[in-house]
Design an enzyme around this catalytic site. Structure first.
Site, PDB file in Angstrom:
ATOM      1  CD  GLU A 127      32.504  51.264  47.094  1.00 38.61           C
ATOM      2  OE1 GLU A 127      34.040  52.368  46.871  1.00 38.61           O
ATOM      3  OE2 GLU A 127      32.341  51.487  47.088  1.00 38.61           O
ATOM      4  N   GLY A 340      45.942  21.746  19.599  1.00 34.31           N
ATOM      5  CA  GLY A 340      46.796  21.917  18.992  1.00 34.31           C
ATOM      6  C   GLY A 340      46.247  23.417  18.400  1.00 34.31           C
ATOM      7  CD  GLU A 364      31.481  35.808  43.618  1.00 35.05           C
ATOM      8  OE1 GLU A 364      30.745  35.168  45.054  1.00 35.05           O
ATOM      9  OE2 GLU A 364      30.686  35.493  43.136  1.00 35.05           O
ATOM     10  CB  THR A 366      42.087  36.759  44.157  1.00 33.11           C
ATOM     11  OG1 THR A 366      42.627  37.577  45.076  1.00 33.11           O
ATOM     12  CG2 THR A 366      41.770  37.840  42.746  1.00 33.11           C
TER      13      THR A 366
HETATM   14  C1  LIG Z   1      33.854  39.009  35.165  1.00 32.91           C
HETATM   15  C2  LIG Z   1      33.327  39.550  36.470  1.00 32.91           C
HETATM   16  C3  LIG Z   1      32.601  39.377  36.474  1.00 32.91           C
HETATM   17  C4  LIG Z   1      32.452  40.020  38.374  1.00 32.91           C
HETATM   18  N1  LIG Z   1      31.307  40.384  39.112  1.00 32.91           N
HETATM   19  C5  LIG Z   1      31.493  40.825  40.068  1.00 32.91           C
HETATM   20  C6  LIG Z   1      30.099  41.344  40.949  1.00 32.91           C
HETATM   21  O1  LIG Z   1      28.752  40.296  40.718  1.00 32.91           O
HETATM   22  N2  LIG Z   1      29.826  41.641  42.023  1.00 32.91           N
HETATM   23  C7  LIG Z   1      31.312  42.404  42.516  1.00 32.91           C
HETATM   24  O2  LIG Z   1      31.135  43.014  43.710  1.00 32.91           O
HETATM   25  N3  LIG Z   1      32.485  41.977  42.027  1.00 32.91           N
HETATM   26  C8  LIG Z   1      32.743  41.502  40.749  1.00 32.91           C
HETATM   27  N4  LIG Z   1      33.924  41.223  40.247  1.00 32.91           N
HETATM   28  C9  LIG Z   1      34.653  41.707  40.618  1.00 32.91           C
HETATM   29  C10 LIG Z   1      35.898  40.661  41.605  1.00 32.91           C
HETATM   30  O3  LIG Z   1      35.254  39.910  42.930  1.00 32.91           O
HETATM   31  C11 LIG Z   1      37.134  42.102  41.577  1.00 32.91           C
HETATM   32  O4  LIG Z   1      37.962  41.677  40.783  1.00 32.91           O
HETATM   33  C12 LIG Z   1      38.134  40.635  42.306  1.00 32.91           C
HETATM   34  O5  LIG Z   1      37.566  41.114  43.798  1.00 32.91           O
HETATM   35  C13 LIG Z   1      39.662  41.121  43.303  1.00 32.91           C
HETATM   36  O6  LIG Z   1      39.490  42.551  43.029  1.00 32.91           O
HETATM   37  P1  LIG Z   1      40.587  43.832  42.061  1.00 32.91           P
HETATM   38  O7  LIG Z   1      40.166  43.164  40.894  1.00 32.91           O
HETATM   39  O8  LIG Z   1      39.971  44.756  42.489  1.00 32.91           O
HETATM   40  O9  LIG Z   1      41.751  43.291  42.616  1.00 32.91           O
HETATM   41  P2  LIG Z   1      43.027  43.816  43.601  1.00 32.91           P
HETATM   42  O10 LIG Z   1      41.498  43.606  44.704  1.00 32.91           O
HETATM   43  O11 LIG Z   1      42.621  45.569  43.343  1.00 32.91           O
HETATM   44  O12 LIG Z   1      43.758  43.059  43.522  1.00 32.91           O
HETATM   45  C14 LIG Z   1      44.944  42.795  42.054  1.00 32.91           C
HETATM   46  C15 LIG Z   1      45.926  41.648  43.139  1.00 32.91           C
HETATM   47  O13 LIG Z   1      45.884  41.433  44.422  1.00 32.91           O
HETATM   48  C16 LIG Z   1      46.307  40.694  45.297  1.00 32.91           C
HETATM   49  N5  LIG Z   1      46.120  40.816  46.490  1.00 32.91           N
HETATM   50  C17 LIG Z   1      45.467  41.455  46.982  1.00 32.91           C
HETATM   51  N6  LIG Z   1      45.184  41.918  48.205  1.00 32.91           N
HETATM   52  C18 LIG Z   1      45.811  40.955  48.460  1.00 32.91           C
HETATM   53  C19 LIG Z   1      46.947  40.659  49.887  1.00 32.91           C
HETATM   54  N7  LIG Z   1      46.252  40.646  50.981  1.00 32.91           N
HETATM   55  N8  LIG Z   1      47.521  39.241  49.786  1.00 32.91           N
HETATM   56  C20 LIG Z   1      47.585  38.660  48.747  1.00 32.91           C
HETATM   57  N9  LIG Z   1      47.712  39.000  47.070  1.00 32.91           N
HETATM   58  C21 LIG Z   1      46.519  40.603  47.493  1.00 32.91           C
HETATM   59  C22 LIG Z   1      45.030  39.853  43.558  1.00 32.91           C
HETATM   60  O14 LIG Z   1      45.169  38.811  45.106  1.00 32.91           O
HETATM   61  C23 LIG Z   1      45.354  39.866  42.313  1.00 32.91           C
HETATM   62  O15 LIG Z   1      46.297  38.941  42.113  1.00 32.91           O
HETATM   63  C24 LIG Z   1      33.860  40.862  39.091  1.00 32.91           C
HETATM   64  C25 LIG Z   1      34.352  40.813  38.323  1.00 32.91           C
HETATM   65  C26 LIG Z   1      35.180  40.193  37.219  1.00 32.91           C
HETATM   66  C27 LIG Z   1      36.142  39.909  36.400  1.00 32.91           C
END
Ligand SMILES: Cc1cc2nc3c(=O)[nH]c(=O)nc-3n(C[C@H](O)[C@H](O)[C@H](O)COP(=O)(O)OP(=O)(O)OC[C@H]3O[C@@H](n4cnc5c(N)ncnc54)[C@H](O)[C@@H]3O)c2cc1C
Length: 382
Positions: A127, A340, A364, A366
């Site tokens: 979300e 390059g 899936e 980070t």
């Molecule tokens: C091209 C693409 C396709 C996708 N497809 C899907 C899909 O089909 N279905 C779906 O549901 N989602 C999908 N996603 C979403 C993806 O799973 C999320 O972007 C990802 O899980 C990270 O969540 P966020 O973007 O909210 O980042 P955030 O959770 O806000 O994280 C931001 C940063 O903080 C770090 N962080 C967060 N919590 C912690 C912690 N506890 N400890 C240390 N570091 C932390 C993260 O590692 C990251 O570096 C997709 C994303 C992209 C870019």
């Protein structure tokens, strides 16, 4: 322990590689440039049996072991990361929970059409304010008479703009936190459901991604997927599959980078010699090969453990994904370096691979979340 592929595995890999080379790879640049969803390629993957591999035959599947599936997945990701990602979201992230937790009626309704590639599926967890933190989602489903009313929104959903069916994650009892999350099946066209335009992305531009909106979206009672309030655990199982799938995504990209780099190093000359003569180039190529081979073994191990229902498969899926995705990003960067200035130009495959590689460290879960999962297992050991 036997590390040799069987004759059957070698044959299937070769014939699938031919399909990928002939039908999928030639379209990869176009679908990336124009951000076009490769529907015909998904249908072809259905016809070839790739989408249904490992699923029961009565739901449109065909026999296949997890190692063969990983072998073929690598070929597909090598040919076109966008096609791989969309195929995986449909026949993996959507179809796996339907297969593992669905009723007979749900499996018969959804699996044959998705595994044939005729219909497309998606899994909606993320979300706008919560991705890594699944329990931070706000989407809710409330019981009403003989149905459910869903309210909320999702973002970054692979196949969001084109899917026919969605598995949607929602709170059914927020007070209970992780024991109050459930999964639901929502068909495109349901009243109160709408989807956003494809989002502009850095990479995998042929795999469309969008927001989804649920505004008093009413679905029948039987669209609950699996047990009420057990969604968090069903999701954990689904994401173990998904993480191995994402590791294979990174592996295919890394292998493509190695092959491109080897070819270019043989062709390009500098200071009167082929690039392949320079030791710095050897070292880069040797490192690529080493990391790719280790990654492949990790992936096979994780895939095999998951097939055995080994609880440690969660740990090994995270290890395989983390290792492969972080090295694929480095390998893609080294491939651009070997090319390059040309590596920085549109139209060169390594430029696209470099952009596509980064998603492996985000989707899936980070890299930071994979490290958190691995640490949890280590803590439990000591
Ligand atoms: C091209 C693409 C396709 C996708 N497809 C899907 C899909 O089909 N279905 C779906 O549901 N989602 C999908 N996603 C979403 C993806 O799973 C999320 O972007 C990802 O899980 C990270 O969540 P966020 O973007 O909210 O980042 P955030 O959770 O806000 O994280 C931001 C940063 O903080 C770090 N962080 C967060 N919590 C912690 C912690 N506890 N400890 C240390 N570091 C932390 C993260 O590692 C990251 O570096 C997709 C994303 C992209 C870019």
């Amino acid at each position: 322990m036997n590390f040799e592929l069987t004759e059957d595995q070698k044959k299937i890999k070769e014939s699938f590689a031919r399909i990928c080379d002939k039908e999928i790879a030639p379209r990869a640049e176009y679908i990336d440039k124009e951000a076009v969803f490769p529907k015909e390629s998904i249908e072809l993957l259905g016809k070839s049996g790739f989408l249904g591999m490992g699923f029961p035959e009565e739901y449109g599947g065909n026999p296949g072991d997890p190692i063969t599936k990983a072998l073929l997945g690598e070929e597909l990701a090598k040919a076109c990361a966008s096609t791989y990602l969309s195929a995986g979201a449909s026949a993996g992230l959507f179809a796996v929970p339907v297969w593992k937790f669905g009723t007979e009626v749900q499996k018969k309704k959804y699996l044959p059409s998705v595994l044939s590639g005729n219909n497309i599926g998606a899994l909606a967890i993320t979300e706008p304010h919560a991705g890594s933190d699944v329990m931070g989602i706000k989407t809710s489903a409330r019981k009403k008479d003989k149905g459910w009313i869903i309210n909320g929104s999702k973002t970054f959903i692979t196949n969001g703009p084109v899917a026919d069916y969605y598995v949607v994650v929602a709170y059914t009892d927020k007070e209970k936190k992780r024991d109050g999350i459930s999964l639901f099946l929502v068909d495109n066209g349901t009243k109160g459901f709408s989807r956003g335009k494809p989002l502009e992305k850095l990479g995998v531009r042929g795999s469309p991604t969008s927001e989804l909106f649920f505004d008093d979206c009413e679905i029948p009672e039987e669209n609950l997927l699996g047990e009420l309030n057990n969604g968090f655990y069903q999701l954990a199982r689904t994401l173990t599959h998904g993480r191995i799938g994402m590791a294979v995504y990174s592996l295919g990209i890394a292998q493509a980078c190695l092959e491109e780099s080897m070819n270019y190093a043989q062709e390009r000359t500098a200071f009167g010699r082929k690039l392949a003569y320079f030791q710095d180039i050897h070292f880069k190529i040797a490192d690529m090969k080493m990391y790719i081979d280790v990654a492949r073994e990790l992936i096979y191990k994780a895939a095999w453990m998951l097939e055995q229902d080994d609880p440690q498969s969660i740990l090994f899926a995270s290890i395989a994904k983390l290792f492969t995705s972080e090295h694929a990003t480095r390998i893609a960067s080294d491939a651009v370096q070997i090319f390059g200035g040309y590596g920085f130009m549109k139209g060169y495959k390594v430029e696209r691979l470099y952009r596509d590689a980064k998603l492996g460290e985000i989707g899936e879960g980070t890299s930071e979340i994979q490290r958190a999962i691995i640490t949890k297992f280590v803590e439990d050991l000591y």
